[in-house]
Each structure stands twice: as structure tokens, then as C-alpha cells.
Enzyme design. Structure first.
Site, PDB file in Angstrom:
ATOM      1  N   SER A   1       0.254  13.490 -14.971  1.00 37.01           N
ATOM      2  CA  SER A   1      -0.910  13.520 -15.860  1.00 37.01           C
ATOM      3  C   SER A   1      -0.958  14.851 -16.593  1.00 37.01           C
ATOM      4  CB  SER A   1      -2.202  13.351 -15.051  1.00 37.01           C
ATOM      5  OG  SER A   1      -3.350  13.628 -15.827  1.00 37.01           O
TER       6      SER A   1
ATOM      7  N   TYR B   1      -7.972  15.877  -8.173  1.00 39.02           N
ATOM      8  CA  TYR B   1      -7.091  14.942  -8.878  1.00 39.02           C
ATOM      9  C   TYR B   1      -6.023  15.722  -9.639  1.00 39.02           C
ATOM     10  CZ  TYR B   1      -5.376  11.854 -12.529  1.00 39.02           C
ATOM     11  OH  TYR B   1      -4.560  11.160 -13.394  1.00 39.02           O
TER      12      TYR B   1
ATOM     13  N   LYS C   1      -1.738  15.736  -9.225  1.00 38.29           N
ATOM     14  CA  LYS C   1      -0.774  15.488 -10.302  1.00 38.29           C
ATOM     15  C   LYS C   1       0.131  16.708 -10.526  1.00 38.29           C
ATOM     16  CE  LYS C   1      -1.914  11.258 -11.216  1.00 38.29           C
ATOM     17  NZ  LYS C   1      -0.969  10.139 -10.980  1.00 38.29           N
TER      18      LYS C   1
ATOM     19  N   ASP D   1       0.884  -1.175   0.000  1.00 38.42           N
ATOM     20  CA  ASP D   1       0.000   0.000   0.000  1.00 38.42           C
ATOM     21  C   ASP D   1       0.915   1.216   0.000  1.00 38.42           C
ATOM     22  OD1 ASP D   1      -1.727   2.100   0.414  1.00 38.42           O
ATOM     23  OD2 ASP D   1      -2.574   1.340   2.290  1.00 38.42           O
TER      24      ASP D   1
END
Length: 248
Positions: A139, A152, A156, A59
């Protein structure tokens, strides 16, 4: 065989972009550790690829879990040459003020804290060796954000800034740090970004990519291989857009 005898860890390597990176690295001669929470899927991929691939459950949001994984890799292989921070999660598109705190926290634990966790335990080994390559899978969202994916996108963007900071700090130790910025790919995360998977929504997404297709795991594997190989020995601090022109 650009990565011959290199020991590489790819987090989130059991599926999607991560699996594409794992396959390319094995093809190029590396011994690859598939570090993934989905250990069964990781073992399946390792079995498919043969003796130069193995799987370890981890993890990446947990420092203790990452330490145990790093200790195991060092015990098994004696060194770590390459780390690819590929593990990541997204969220269903929604207004930024409606995303619940639990989801926000998990996004930053997996997408951002994971980079810290891996660096905390791997960088000392690379400093001692005087070499190493770290690749962060960020991203296009960190460069050219889409609406309703704000948190999100922010995670990134954090990865891209971390990449540059790490590159500057670690260059004197012979350690290179780069990132790749994929556009949406036909992977398990695609439905998360789109909200729902319909031909109409796919067409809308594709209309923003000049080359006219999604990123593939093979695209990511090819870019990652170059950046982690000695061919890129003068390349550090770069966030390479592998996006078919999406960010232009």
C-alpha cells in the site's frame, strides 16, 4: 497471453483488487486459483470466468489452512508458478493508542503472517522448479503513511521490507518477488479507511491523488500481470506505486 499455462494463486481474489488481478490473469492465459475466506463469492467469480478459474476456501492467517490449500493446488495442477499475496484487512481510522489488541493482532496475522505462511509452503516448490513469481499487494500507506492508520500502515511497510528481503534471498533460485502499492480504491475496504463514506470525505481523499481518481481493480490487474510475466524477468525487489502520483 503473457501468462499462458501458468498456475497462479491469488489470495483474497474474490473481490476488490484481488478480483481485478484474477480477471486479468485469466485473460492472459493463466489458470487461477481464487483463494479466499469468502468461498461463495469466490465460486461466483470462478463460474463467471470459466474453466481457467477455480475457488478454494482459505484463511491466510492460518498455516494449516494455507498448507491444505497448497496441497490441493499441487494435487490438481502439479505446480505453482505465481502467488499473489493480496488478502488484507484494515481498521477504522483512530488514534494509534486506542486501537484494541485484538484488532492489531488480526491485522498482522492477515497482512504480514500470511506472507510468511504462503512462502513457507510455496517457496520450496518454486526452488525445486527453479522459477516462480511472488507478488505482495502492499500500500502507499507503507511508504507515505496517513494519520490514524498507523498499525495498518506498519503492516504494509512490513510487506514492502519483506518483499525486498525475499527478492534478494530468492533471486539465486530463479524466483522473483515484487510488490505493488495501490492508493485507496473504490473497493469494499474503502469505507474502512475513510471511517465513513460521504462525498466530502471522498473529495478529501481524491485531493491527495494528482491523477484525480481512486485506484481500480483493473489498474492492479495490469500492474500485477506485468510484474508476474516474463516481460519483467529482470525486475525483482520492486515496490511499484500504482497510485496516480499519491506518493510524490
Amino acid at each position: 497471453m503473457r501468462l499462458n499455462e501458468k498456475i497462479a494463486i491469488v489470495t483474497g481474489g474474490a473481490s476488490g483488487f484481488g478480483a481485478g488481478i484474477v480477471k486479468k490473469f485469466v485473460e492472459e492465459g493463466a489458470k487461477v486459483i481464487i483463494a479466499d475466506l469468502n468461498i461463495e463469492l469466490g465460486k461466483e467469480l470462478a463460474a463467471e470466468l470459466g474453466d481457467n478459474a477455480s475457488a478454494i476456501e482459505v484463511d491466510v492467517a492460518s498455516g494449516d489452512s494455507v498448507k491444505a490449500m497448497i496441497d490441493q493446488v499441487v494435487t490438481d495442477h502439479g505446480k505453482i508458478d505465481i502467488v499473489v499475496n493480496n488478502a488484507g484487512i484494515g481498521h477504522i481510522p483512530q488514534p494509534m493508542d486506542e486501537l484494541c489488541e485484538t484488532v492489531f493482532d488480526r491485522i498482522f496475522q492477515v497482512n504480514a503472517k500470511s506472507v510468511y505462511n504462503l512462502a513457507h509452503y510455496v517457496v520450496p516448490l518454486m526452488k525445486k522448479a527453479g522459477s516462480g513469481a511472488i507478488l505482495n499487494v502492499a500500500s502507499t500507506g507503507g511508504v507515505s503513511p496517513r494519520p490514524n492508520l498507523t498499525w495498518y500502515n506498519a503492516s504494509k511497510g512490513w510487506m514492502i521490507t519483506a518483499t525486498r528481503g525475499m527478492a534478494v534471498e530468492l533471486a539465486p533460485f530463479g524466483i522473483r518477488v515484487n510488490a505493488i502499492n495501490p492508493v485507496a480504491g473504490d473497493t469494499p475496504l474503502l469505507k474502512t479507511f475513510m471511517g465513513e463514506d460521504t462525498p466530502e470525505i471522498r473529495e478529501k481523499f481524491l485531493s491527495t491523488i494528482p491523477i484525480g481518481r481512486f485506484s481500480t481493480p483493473e489498474d492492479m490487474g495490469n500492474a500485477a500481470c506485468f510484474l508476474c510475466s516474463d516481460e519483467a524477468s529482470m525486475v525483482t525487489g520492486v515496490a511499484m506505486e500504482v497510485d496516480g502520483g499519491r506518493c510524490i
